[in-house]
Each structure stands twice: as C-alpha cells, then as structure tokens.
Scaffold this active site. Structure first.
Site, mmCIF file in Angstrom:
data_model
loop_
_atom_site.group_PDB
_atom_site.id
_atom_site.type_symbol
_atom_site.label_atom_id
_atom_site.label_comp_id
_atom_site.label_asym_id
_atom_site.label_seq_id
_atom_site.Cartn_x
_atom_site.Cartn_y
_atom_site.Cartn_z
ATOM 1 N N LYS A 159 5.416 22.197 -10.461
ATOM 2 C CA LYS A 159 6.787 22.008 -10.926
ATOM 3 C C LYS A 159 6.864 22.286 -12.425
ATOM 4 C CE LYS A 159 10.110 18.275 -11.686
ATOM 5 N NZ LYS A 159 10.492 16.886 -11.458
ATOM 6 N N LEU A 181 8.580 -0.220 -6.954
ATOM 7 C CA LEU A 181 9.942 -0.601 -6.572
ATOM 8 C C LEU A 181 10.153 -2.113 -6.644
ATOM 9 C CD1 LEU A 181 10.335 1.834 -3.530
ATOM 10 C CD2 LEU A 181 11.207 2.144 -5.852
ATOM 11 N N GLY A 236 0.823 -1.211 0.000
ATOM 12 C CA GLY A 236 0.000 0.000 0.000
ATOM 13 C C GLY A 236 0.852 1.253 0.000
ATOM 14 N N ILE A 275 7.477 7.427 -10.253
ATOM 15 C CA ILE A 275 6.009 7.450 -10.205
ATOM 16 C C ILE A 275 5.470 7.315 -11.630
ATOM 17 C CG2 ILE A 275 4.020 8.930 -9.680
ATOM 18 C CD1 ILE A 275 5.584 9.741 -7.100
ATOM 19 N N SER A 323 0.915 -3.712 5.282
ATOM 20 C CA SER A 323 1.267 -3.847 6.683
ATOM 21 C C SER A 323 1.786 -2.510 7.199
ATOM 22 C CB SER A 323 2.348 -4.929 6.813
ATOM 23 O OG SER A 323 3.064 -4.737 7.991
ATOM 24 N N GLU A 364 8.618 12.479 -4.278
ATOM 25 C CA GLU A 364 7.764 13.656 -4.167
ATOM 26 C C GLU A 364 7.710 14.498 -5.428
ATOM 27 O OE1 GLU A 364 9.832 15.149 -0.663
ATOM 28 O OE2 GLU A 364 8.171 14.341 0.499
ATOM 29 N N ALA A 365 8.560 14.190 -6.411
ATOM 30 C CA ALA A 365 8.563 15.023 -7.621
ATOM 31 C C ALA A 365 8.088 14.197 -8.807
ATOM 32 C CB ALA A 365 9.978 15.543 -7.893
HETATM 33 P P1 FAD Z 1 6.861 1.052 -0.908
HETATM 34 O O1 FAD Z 1 6.555 2.480 -0.668
HETATM 35 O O2 FAD Z 1 8.068 0.484 -0.251
HETATM 36 O O3 FAD Z 1 5.582 0.227 -0.450
HETATM 37 C C1 FAD Z 1 5.646 -1.160 -0.204
HETATM 38 C C2 FAD Z 1 4.361 -1.640 0.442
HETATM 39 O O4 FAD Z 1 4.400 -3.036 0.576
HETATM 40 C C3 FAD Z 1 4.114 -1.073 1.835
HETATM 41 O O5 FAD Z 1 2.752 -0.740 1.979
HETATM 42 C C4 FAD Z 1 4.447 -2.252 2.739
HETATM 43 O O6 FAD Z 1 3.726 -2.214 3.947
HETATM 44 C C5 FAD Z 1 3.987 -3.393 1.862
HETATM 45 N N1 FAD Z 1 4.591 -4.675 2.239
HETATM 46 C C6 FAD Z 1 5.878 -5.057 2.065
HETATM 47 N N2 FAD Z 1 6.068 -6.291 2.574
HETATM 48 C C7 FAD Z 1 4.872 -6.700 3.057
HETATM 49 C C8 FAD Z 1 4.426 -7.861 3.718
HETATM 50 N N3 FAD Z 1 5.251 -8.885 4.013
HETATM 51 N N4 FAD Z 1 3.135 -7.940 4.085
HETATM 52 C C9 FAD Z 1 2.280 -6.930 3.810
HETATM 53 N N5 FAD Z 1 2.651 -5.796 3.206
HETATM 54 C C10 FAD Z 1 3.937 -5.676 2.831
HETATM 55 N N6 FAD Z 1 9.733 8.710 -7.355
HETATM 56 C C11 FAD Z 1 9.342 9.788 -8.058
HETATM 57 O O7 FAD Z 1 8.529 9.661 -8.972
HETATM 58 N N7 FAD Z 1 9.839 11.029 -7.726
HETATM 59 C C12 FAD Z 1 10.759 11.206 -6.775
HETATM 60 O O8 FAD Z 1 11.151 12.338 -6.510
HETATM 61 C C13 FAD Z 1 11.244 10.070 -6.085
HETATM 62 N N8 FAD Z 1 12.211 10.163 -5.144
HETATM 63 C C14 FAD Z 1 12.699 9.028 -4.567
HETATM 64 C C15 FAD Z 1 13.797 9.086 -3.708
HETATM 65 C C16 FAD Z 1 14.345 7.920 -3.167
HETATM 66 C C17 FAD Z 1 15.539 7.999 -2.292
HETATM 67 C C18 FAD Z 1 13.743 6.676 -3.439
HETATM 68 C C19 FAD Z 1 14.266 5.417 -2.832
HETATM 69 C C20 FAD Z 1 12.636 6.604 -4.255
HETATM 70 C C21 FAD Z 1 12.134 7.764 -4.855
HETATM 71 N N9 FAD Z 1 11.086 7.698 -5.746
HETATM 72 C C22 FAD Z 1 10.675 8.816 -6.413
HETATM 73 C C23 FAD Z 1 10.421 6.427 -5.980
HETATM 74 C C24 FAD Z 1 9.144 6.351 -5.199
HETATM 75 O O9 FAD Z 1 9.369 6.601 -3.842
HETATM 76 C C25 FAD Z 1 8.573 4.957 -5.354
HETATM 77 O O10 FAD Z 1 8.521 4.622 -6.700
HETATM 78 C C26 FAD Z 1 7.189 4.915 -4.839
HETATM 79 O O11 FAD Z 1 7.115 5.409 -3.550
HETATM 80 C C27 FAD Z 1 6.633 3.537 -4.919
HETATM 81 O O12 FAD Z 1 7.041 2.743 -3.885
HETATM 82 P P2 FAD Z 1 6.318 1.353 -3.750
HETATM 83 O O13 FAD Z 1 4.871 1.597 -3.531
HETATM 84 O O14 FAD Z 1 6.726 0.510 -4.894
HETATM 85 O O15 FAD Z 1 7.002 0.714 -2.478
#
Ligand code: FAD
Length: 510
Positions: free
Chosen positions: A78, A345, A12, A358, A39, A49-50
C-alpha cells in the site's frame, strides 16, 4: 520492587496476538509467563486489513521476514489512500505515504509548490510524490539504495487478511513460549481491598491467575469496562458513523490473467475510499480477494439501504453475505486502570478512514513496554500512559474530522451535518493557519505529519490566501527549475518500477 511474573492477555484478535508477540519477543519466557485466553465461539471482529508505514517498525521489532509475512497473510502493498467523491462528486485525490519533494533552504516543499501555482503552473501536488505517481501507475517496489533518487525512500505499508495475520502472530508467539488457552471467560475475581484483578474464570470453572491483565476482548471491553467499570468517551458528535457493512469480493482478474498468462491480477497498491450518501466505502485489494465495506451513520441512512448501496457498488461478485458491525467512535476514559490495560477495540475505536486501528494497537504495546510496571503499579506511570493514549486518539480524531468537515458536498443531510458540525478544539487553529499562508504545524507527538495534513487539506478543496513569504528566497525561475526537476525524477522513478503484480509474483505470492 517485585517483578510481574504472570501476564494474562484476554482475547485472540489482532490486538491480543500482536500484544502476545511483542511481549514474548521483548520480555521472553524467562521474565514472565504469557498466557492468552480466547474463545473460538465468540470469534474476532475479522476485519482490519489496511495499515500505515509505522507497521514496519513493529515487524522489525519482531524480526519478521517481510516476504514470508506477506505470503502467509495473502498481503499486498500500500502506497496511500485514494479519496473519491469526498471534496465533491466526480473529484478524487490521493493521500500518499512519504513526503512531497523535499524542503529547500529550510523552507517546506509545499510552500514552493504553492508559489508555483501563482506562476501559472497548475501541476497536481501528487506529481511531486513518488508513492502517489507509482500508485496511479499500479507500480511497486521496495526502496533501493541509489544516491539522490526517490527510489531510495519509497514509503509503504500493507493490506492483509486480518484473520491470517492473527494466526501468523499466534504461531510466532507460541514459538517463543506464549501459552494459549481456549475457553469463554464468564467472570473474574478481584481483591476486595485493592480492587486489583486476581484471576479470570472460564465457563468450565478454570481460574487463570495473573499479575497484569491485558484486555484485548474487543468492543465488549470485558475487563476494562465490565470488571473495572471504566466508562467510554463518546465522540459521535464529531465522528457520527456508527455502523459498517463488510463484504469480501472475488479478486478482479487482470487482463494478462484473462489471457492465461499470469496467475495474479494487478491489485491496486493503494486503498480506495469513496464517499457515499451517509458515509464512505472502502476497497482493499488482497492477493486472493478484495475487502469492501460501507461505514455509515444509522442516523442518516437505514441499515438495509446502506447494505443495498454497498452491494450495488462492488467491482466483483461477493464471496459471502455482508456482515454488520456496530460501533461508537471514542475511547475509554482510562486505558489503564489498576492492573488492567486495554489494547485494541477494548480501549476505543475510530473508523478506519486512515487505517489507524492496528497502529493504535502497536502504540499501546510500545507505551506499555515503555512504562512497564512492577507489582507496585506506580500511579504516576499509569497516569502518563493514560494521558499519552488520550492525546494520540485526539490527534487522529482531528485529522479524520477534517475529511468530513471540509467538503463542498451538501447533497444529503449527512454531508450538511458534517459541513456544519462543531469542531473539536485545536482544529480551527489548524484551518486558520492553512487558510492564511498555507502553514501546517504538527503537534509534538501527532501521528499525521505535514504531508498528510497538506494532502487532505488541498484534496478536500481548502484554499489559502497567499503562500509562505519565505518561499521568495528562491526566484520564480529557480522554483520552476527545481520543482520540474523533482517531478521529472519522480516520473522516471515510477517508470523504472515493476508493476505491483509483478513485484508480488517475484517475491511473495501466496
Ligand atoms: P477482536 O477482533 O474483536 O478480538 C476480540 C477477542 O476477544 C476474540 O479473540 C474473542 O474471542 C475474545 N473474547 C471476547 N470475549 C471473550 C470471552 N468472554 N472469553 C474469551 N475470549 C473472549 N484497523 C486497521 O488498522 N485497518 C483497517 O482497515 C481496519 N478496518 C476496520 C473496519 C471495521 C468495520 C472495523 C470495525 C474495524 C477495523 N479496523 C481496522 C480495526 C481492527 O479490525 C481492530 O483494531 C483489530 O482487529 C483489533 O481487534 P481486537 O483484537 O481488539 O478485537
């Protein structure tokens, strides 16, 4: 043909809730049940954030009211990215959204600008892009319909609080019938014959069954990696950065605020990226705080020194301790395997230099909808999805590598490595075309267009031997007259625009 009836989204964060929102909107509850498992104990990565202007397509798809979205995510607008100290120390340039000028007589604008340089006029290319000029002036407004005016084509994206964005999309998705389950997934059940996933199992024993599983579990790749065994393509030789320290700071008060007149500071309507000894630092202004981070390679600087560098280079007081995030540039060998699709990710990561993550989530969702399976899971669809995803990544990677590789900086081991690195295939050809007659070719589905490549190639200090000879379809005098006219119209347009602060205050302040 049997329709997919149960879609399970694991995670999430931004990826999970963007996926839930889009599938709920497009497919709706009458088509399939959409369940998201997350979780709170594990939490989300919490940065990101961008964005880039393509997010407007996603927002339109969902039918979001933009002011409401900005208000609820403490967002700002932006117009592009400022790159400081990248080509050399003390130098900066701007990568704007939207085009430079406009093409004339079928010849690209930048060819005429290159011709102008040979006529002894040393105008910056930024003078020919309204987003760049308005950013410098701290201005913003949405496009308005005025014939032949640059004001009618203003291109923009957003900065926002990623945590609030996920919450916003959660409300949206639940409103359309998506179901959220709180719990930690500890294992999964697979069909022994087919290898297809049948259910994920929570730590309290609950089984969540599904026909299609979307892995949005973040870097750990819970389903795609741990369950389906799909490996990772490591790009660290091209993208050596593998760590980031992130820290929010207080919003810098505006002059008017100091005088007690206004509540909101004038946040810069752009992201800033400053090159450092072993990486680069971002600065992203929001309404209530500023996001900062140092993206670096621990092969060239240790974590403590990187954190010190970040803390010494902040505009305002940190609001909490810096958080360390570890990552590896690259992507899964397959983004879709059997009935598991990885988005966000979990599918791969490239550092946020051009704010593409994003966008990649959005592209993953769009492609999934384009190739949406039935229970037969046609391998041809899966192969096409995987091929398109890898290409999307490669195009972006090449554009990122350009920033690091084309630089005069040789003041640290890190920059010497970047200058001399082996180039990915195709990039050298892009260099050759530019360095001869200033030409840029966009590959078929490549995200970044001619303006972007031109902005960064010129900004990073690349030169060309001569301009495109077809630019001689216009006489020297006509080139000067036309370009000065465009520059003037852009200058006047920026003068007309309100400040970013005033625009937010009038429309979408938190
Ligand atoms: P996460 O945010 O890690 O979410 C993972 C989810 O999986 C969480 O809800 C967690 O609870 C759940 N989960 C994991 N394991 C389990 C389990 N065993 N049981 C139940 N739930 C579980 N993107 C941009 O577009 N612009 C930016 O400026 C930018 N800056 C960034 C800077 C950094 C340093 C990093 C690392 C990333 C950046 N990103 C940026 C990328 C962006 O943050 C991610 O693409 C975005 O937040 C997506 O993350 P996600 O949802 O894939 O993973």
């Amino acid at each position: 043909m049997e329709t997919i009836r149960n879609i399970v989204i694991v995670g999430g964060g931004t990826a999970g809730w963007m996926t839930a929102a889009a599938l709920s909107k497009i497919l709706g509850p009458q088509y399939a049940d959409i369940t998201l498992v997350e979780s709170e104990d594990i939490g989300t990565v919490g940065v990101g954030e961008a964005t880039i202007p393509q997010i407007n397509i996603f927002n339109r798809l969902l039918g979001l009211k933009e002011d409401d979205f900005i208000r609820q995510t403490n967002g700002t607008f932006k117009l592009g990215i400022e790159f400081v100290d990248w080509a050399r120390k003390g130098h900066s340039y701007f990568h704007p959204f939207g085009p430079y000028g406009f093409d004339m007589k079928g010849v690209s604008f930048h060819a005429f600008w290159q011709k102008l340089q040979t006529l002894g006029v040393s105008d910056s290319i930024s003078d020919y892009n309204l987003q760049a000029v308005a950013a410098r002036d701290g201005k913003f407004m949405r496009p308005v319909q005025v014939e032949n005016s640059p004001l009618s084509t203003i291109a923009y994206a957003f900065h926002f609080d990623a945590g609030l964005y996920a919450k916003f999309l959660r409300r949206f998705s639940e409103g359309l019938g998506a179901q959220r389950i709180e719990g930690r997934i500890v294992s999964a059940d697979k069909n022994a014959d087919t290898g297809f996933l049948e259910a994920v199992v929570l730590n309290d024993g609950r089984r969540i069954e599904g026909d299609l599983f979307i892995d949005c579990s973040g870097f750990r790749g819970l389903l795609i990696g741990q369950q389906m065994g799909v490996g990772y393509e490591d790009w660290s030789k091209w993208l050596p950065n593998n760590r980031a320290w992130a820290v929010p700071t207080e919003r810098v008060p505006s002059r008017s605020e100091a005088l007690g007149q206004n509540k909101y500071a004038n946040p810069t309507p752009y992201t800033r990226s400053t090159a450092r000894e072993a990486g680069w630092q971002w600065r992203i202004p929001l309404q209530h705080r500023t996001g900062n981070g140092y993206v670096f390679s621990n092969n060239f600087i240790d974590e403590q020194a990187a954190m010190d560098t970040l803390l010494q280079n902040l505009d305002a007081k940190p609001l909490k301790d810096p958080m360390l995030i570890k990552f590896q540039g690259g992507h899964r060998h397959k983004f879709w395997e059997k009935n598991v699709v990885a988005i966000g990710l979990a599918s791969g990561f490239m550092e946020p230099l051009e704010s593409t993550s994003i966008h990649l989530i959005q592209v993953g969702i769009a492609k999934l909808l384009q190739m949406f399976p039935d229970k037969g899971f046609e391998q041809a669809d899966i192969n096409r999805y995987n091929m398109m995803s890898v290409r999307e990544y490669e195009y972006i990677r090449d554009f990122l590598v350009l920033h690091f590789n084309q630089t005069e900086r040789d003041d640290s081991e890190y920059w010497r490595y970047c200058r001399n690195m082996e180039l990915p295939p195709r990039l050298q050809e892009k260099y050759d075309l530019f360095q001869s007659r200033g030409r840029i070719f966009r590959e078929n589905e490549e995200l970044f267009n001619d303006t972007s490549w031109f902005a960064v190639m010129v900004g990073q200090g690349m030169t060309w031997r001569g301009y495109d000879p077809v630019a001689d379809v216009m006489t020297d005098e006509d080139v000067k007259r036309q370009l000065f006219g465009i520059k003037d119209a852009i200058r006047k347009s920026s003068d007309y625009m309100p400040t970013h602060e005033d625009f937010i205050r009038a429309n979408c302040a938190m």
